[in-house]
Every structure is written in C-alpha cells, then in structure tokens.
Design an enzyme around this catalytic site. Structure first.
Site, PDB file in Angstrom:
ATOM      1  N   HIS A 134       0.878  -1.192   0.000  1.00 51.01           N
ATOM      2  CA  HIS A 134       0.000   0.000   0.000  1.00 51.01           C
ATOM      3  C   HIS A 134       0.905   1.229   0.000  1.00 51.01           C
ATOM      4  O   HIS A 134       1.515   1.570   1.013  1.00 51.01           O
ATOM      5  CB  HIS A 134      -0.901   0.015   1.239  1.00 51.01           C
ATOM      6  CG  HIS A 134      -1.831   1.205   1.283  1.00 51.01           C
ATOM      7  ND1 HIS A 134      -3.191   1.073   1.478  1.00 51.01           N
ATOM      8  CD2 HIS A 134      -1.606   2.538   1.163  1.00 51.01           C
ATOM      9  CE1 HIS A 134      -3.756   2.278   1.472  1.00 51.01           C
ATOM     10  NE2 HIS A 134      -2.812   3.182   1.284  1.00 51.01           N
ATOM     11  N   HIS A 180       1.582   5.371  -1.679  1.00 47.71           N
ATOM     12  CA  HIS A 180       1.219   6.555  -2.474  1.00 47.71           C
ATOM     13  C   HIS A 180       2.488   7.139  -3.070  1.00 47.71           C
ATOM     14  O   HIS A 180       3.416   7.504  -2.333  1.00 47.71           O
ATOM     15  CB  HIS A 180       0.546   7.612  -1.593  1.00 47.71           C
ATOM     16  CG  HIS A 180      -0.721   7.133  -0.964  1.00 47.71           C
ATOM     17  ND1 HIS A 180      -1.954   7.286  -1.551  1.00 47.71           N
ATOM     18  CD2 HIS A 180      -0.932   6.453   0.194  1.00 47.71           C
ATOM     19  CE1 HIS A 180      -2.885   6.745  -0.769  1.00 47.71           C
ATOM     20  NE2 HIS A 180      -2.291   6.231   0.295  1.00 47.71           N
ATOM     21  N   LYS A 212      -9.284  -0.419  -5.825  1.00 49.15           N
ATOM     22  CA  LYS A 212      -9.317   0.252  -4.534  1.00 49.15           C
ATOM     23  C   LYS A 212     -10.673   0.878  -4.280  1.00 49.15           C
ATOM     24  O   LYS A 212     -11.178   1.641  -5.108  1.00 49.15           O
ATOM     25  CB  LYS A 212      -8.241   1.341  -4.520  1.00 49.15           C
ATOM     26  CG  LYS A 212      -8.221   2.183  -3.268  1.00 49.15           C
ATOM     27  CD  LYS A 212      -7.670   1.430  -2.075  1.00 49.15           C
ATOM     28  CE  LYS A 212      -7.913   2.208  -0.785  1.00 49.15           C
ATOM     29  NZ  LYS A 212      -6.725   2.401   0.012  1.00 49.15           N
ATOM     30  N   HIS A 218     -10.457   0.964   1.834  1.00 42.88           N
ATOM     31  CA  HIS A 218     -10.242   1.973   2.879  1.00 42.88           C
ATOM     32  C   HIS A 218     -11.445   1.868   3.813  1.00 42.88           C
ATOM     33  O   HIS A 218     -12.530   2.325   3.486  1.00 42.88           O
ATOM     34  CB  HIS A 218     -10.126   3.383   2.295  1.00 42.88           C
ATOM     35  CG  HIS A 218      -9.835   4.416   3.344  1.00 42.88           C
ATOM     36  ND1 HIS A 218      -8.620   5.037   3.473  1.00 42.88           N
ATOM     37  CD2 HIS A 218     -10.600   4.895   4.368  1.00 42.88           C
ATOM     38  CE1 HIS A 218      -8.638   5.855   4.509  1.00 42.88           C
ATOM     39  NE2 HIS A 218      -9.839   5.785   5.078  1.00 42.88           N
ATOM     40  N   HIS A 274      -4.523  -0.711   5.827  1.00 39.57           N
ATOM     41  CA  HIS A 274      -4.058   0.050   7.002  1.00 39.57           C
ATOM     42  C   HIS A 274      -5.008  -0.088   8.191  1.00 39.57           C
ATOM     43  O   HIS A 274      -5.589   0.894   8.642  1.00 39.57           O
ATOM     44  CB  HIS A 274      -3.805   1.520   6.657  1.00 39.57           C
ATOM     45  CG  HIS A 274      -4.828   2.184   5.759  1.00 39.57           C
ATOM     46  ND1 HIS A 274      -6.184   2.118   5.988  1.00 39.57           N
ATOM     47  CD2 HIS A 274      -4.686   2.922   4.628  1.00 39.57           C
ATOM     48  CE1 HIS A 274      -6.809   2.805   5.054  1.00 39.57           C
ATOM     49  NE2 HIS A 274      -5.927   3.284   4.219  1.00 39.57           N
TER      50      HIS A 274
HETATM   51  C1  NCD Z   1      -3.479   9.034   2.147  1.00 35.23           C
HETATM   52  C2  NCD Z   1      -3.059  10.078   1.132  1.00 35.23           C
HETATM   53  O1  NCD Z   1      -2.483  11.097   1.525  1.00 35.23           O
HETATM   54  O2  NCD Z   1      -3.274   9.885  -0.067  1.00 35.23           O
HETATM   55  N1  NCD Z   1      -3.457   9.638   3.444  1.00 35.23           N
HETATM   56  C3  NCD Z   1      -3.345   9.003   4.624  1.00 35.23           C
HETATM   57  O3  NCD Z   1      -3.466   9.666   5.671  1.00 35.23           O
HETATM   58  N2  NCD Z   1      -3.120   7.720   4.686  1.00 35.23           N
HETATM   59  C4  NCD Z   1      -4.813   8.498   1.815  1.00 35.23           C
HETATM   60  C5  NCD Z   1      -5.165   7.246   2.549  1.00 35.23           C
HETATM   61  O4  NCD Z   1      -4.561   6.199   2.362  1.00 35.23           O
HETATM   62  O5  NCD Z   1      -6.104   7.301   3.362  1.00 35.23           O
HETATM   63 ZN    ZN Z   2      -3.179   5.140   1.715  1.00 37.72          ZN
END
Ligand code: NCD
Ligand code: ZN
Length: 348
Positions: free
Chosen positions: A14, A16, A100, A137, A175
């Site tokens: 996972h 970003h 997702k 999520h 998460h």
């Molecule tokens: C993630 C993001 O910034 O894209 N932020 C986070 O707090 N984890 C989005 C997410 O996974 O919820």
């Molecule tokens: Zn995330």
C-alpha cells in the site's frame, strides 16, 4: 544478540507515489528497499480506467532512476461508473493487481469514491469471479460517527454486508488501526480476507498526535487510535499470521500542505520503514517473523512469487542516520520520526 538478518527483498502492499515532481522526488526512496509496491490510485483526477493505470505506470517507470529496479503493481480507483469489462481486461493483461474502494469523502482525494454500493455490485461480482482483490479503505464517512470509531463501524455497517452480498470476493482491509479490525480478520474462515498494517500504526498511538501540542506529521487516516489498539496491531503483525502484511501507506505531502490550519492526512515512511520494522519486531521478540510480514505474506495473498533477491539488515551500535526531510521539486517532505533511535539499517 542477533545483529544481521537476511530476508527476501520486501514489497510494500500500500503506497502513495503521487505524480509529477513529487513522484520524481519520492519514488527512489521506495525502490531502494522494495521490489514491488501496490500503487494507490488517488491522484487528481484518479486512476480509474486500465488506460489511466497504464499511463501512470509509465510515468512511475520514467521517474525511476535508471540504476534501480522496481515493479509498480497498479490499482484502479473504484467509482460508481467503473466498467466490469475494463477492470477484467486490465487484470487479464497483467497490468492491474487490485481495485481500490474509497468510501466517498473518506480521505485524501476520495471525492470520486463510492456512495451507493448497489452501483458497484456488478464490478465486485466480476472481481470475485476472476479473483482480483478489492483493497478497502475501511472507514465510514458519516459526520455523526466519531472519527475514532469509523473503522469499527465500517466493518459492521459496510464491509461485512458487502462481503455477504459478494461471496468469494477477495478483500484486503487496508491500514487497519483497531483491535476490532484485527479480530475481524482473525476470525474469518473464508480464506478471502487479509489486512495490511502500516509502519507508523505499529509505533504511534493518538497521544503522539495530540498530547503536549498538536503534531501534524503524525496525522494520517485512518487516524491512530488508543494504545490498546496499537498493541493489538503489534501482536497481529508479530504473530506470524499470514493474513497480515506490510502496507506502509507512505503518503507524502509537502510540509506546506501538512502545516496548515487544515493540514493533509498522510505520513511519509518510505525512507526508514525497514529500520523501524526491524526495531519493532526485535522489541517484540519476533525478528524471525519480519520476513513473513514484509516479504512473504503479501505475495502469498496476491498470488505472486516471493522476490528472489535478498535484503540484509544489520544492527549497528550507533543510531542509524536518515534524512529528516526529503527535498522534492514539489517541496520538502518530512520523514516519519518514530520518536526513538533506530539501530537497524538496510545493507551489509
Ligand atoms: C493518504 C493520502 O495522503 O493519499 N493519506 C493518509 O493519511 N493515509 C490516503 C489514505 O490512504 O487514506
Ligand atoms: Zn493510503
């Protein structure tokens, strides 16, 4: 005392990576340690179609330094307009490894997420047929539900009914932050359910965010909960249960975007995640199980081979140095501070 550990090269289930200058600034921090990562699709606009995912994968590979090998495992952002055929085709071509689900409004860039689950029933049924995992999520978005309860309520109100409506759907609860989510996974008997756990949720509880001053760099979604939940996550990660694996949710935002009166959610853990995890697993007497959590359980659920290269971690006597922040073309991004010295470093 054990002072070296060799494991198959880990993956991040996972992650970003963003786009543009931020992507260029952060991708190497993941590729340095991880062979593959499940790439979150919450760009603006989101990665919705197979064509979007192919173009995004190309941008990630173009941003990767030539000396590095890294395989982005692409995901599609489920919207109420997502077409089952497009999803199936993107999966069959090998491009897309998961879809997702963001409940609309749950987190950063989730405006295009799902409000009415009837509108995605067909896509979910097709995913169950072809074995394509749904990454969830897991938070309700109702304003009247306390933010610390949103994950537990989501399980009862949304996730469990959804899994009953689509038997056979393979689901990753992303998460997880609560003992409730851990128990939901542990008591499942379908074989179709797994969960990712982040590095930071193994280390911080809600006091880190709020006690003695507000600390925006510890704010993420789902928000860290009270200590008993953190301990449940630690126990689950360190127990060797194959259904739990690493998804860092490393989510870079610039300091300028974090340090606002209404700052962004997200913690950037890519540079020091493996050092943090070795510390956590050692502290819990479970160093031998880090391999399962970071390198084996994820590929098993995603039905991919374990990486053949290895990673060696070494425990040194002096604290490991890592940058406090990473400079990117988009701005500075603060690296997660676990609040204690780290002694495990990646490398011989
Ligand atoms: C993630 C993001 O910034 O894209 N932020 C986070 O707090 N984890 C989005 C997410 O996974 O919820
Ligand atoms: Zn995330």
């Amino acid at each position: 005392m054990t002072d070296t550990l060799t494991i198959p090269r880990p993956d991040d289930w996972h992650l970003h990576l963003r786009d543009g200058d931020m992507l260029k600034g952060v991708v190497a921090h993941t590729a340095e340690h991880f062979a593959r990562a499940i790439i979150m699709p919450n760009l603006v606009p989101p990665v919705v179609t197979g064509a979007d995912a192919a173009a995004y994968r190309d941008r990630i590979l173009a941003a990767l330094p030539a000396s590095m090998t890294f395989e982005p495992l692409m995901t599609l952002y489920l919207t109420e307009a997502t077409e089952a055929d497009d999803v199936a085709q993107a999966h069959a071509s090998g491009l897309v490894k998961a879809v997702k689900l963001y409940p609309a409004g749950a987190t950063t860039n989730s405006q295009s997420g799902v409000s009415n689950f009837d509108n995605v029933q067909g896509v979910l049924e097709r995913m169950a047929e072809i074995g394509l995992p749904l990454c969830v999520h897991g938070e309700v978005t109702d304003a009247d539900i306390d933010i610390f309860d949103r994950e537990a309520v989501f399980i009862d109100r949304v996730l469990d009914p959804l899994r009953k409506r689509v038997p056979g759907l393979r689901v990753v609860m992303e998460h997880v932050t609560t003992a409730d989510a851990v128990a939901y996974v542990q008591t499942d008997t379908s074989g179709n359910l797994a969960a990712t756990i982040t590095t930071h949720h193994l280390i911080i509880n809600r006091n880190h965010i709020l006690a003695g001053g507000i600390r925006p760099h510890y704010y993420c979604l789902p928000v860290a909960k009270r200590e008993k939940h953190r301990l449940a996550l630690r126990a689950a990660a360190c127990a060797g249960d194959e259904r739990f694996f690493l998804g860092t949710d490393s989510a870079p935002h610039t300091d300028a975007a974090k340090l606002l009166p209404c700052g962004c959610a997200g913690i950037f853990t890519a540079p020091n995640t493996m050092s943090c995890l070795a510390h956590v697993f050692e502290e819990d007497g479970a160093l031998a199980r880090l391999e399962g959590f970071a390198s084996r359980n994820g590929p098993a659920f995603y039905r991919l081979p374990v990486n053949s290269e290895e990673m060696r971690l070494t425990r040194q006597s002096e604290p490991v140095r890592y940058p406090e922040l990473v400079e990117t073309g988009a701005g500075n991004v603060t690296v997660f501070d676990p609040g204690f010295d780290l002694f495990w470093r990646v490398g011989p």
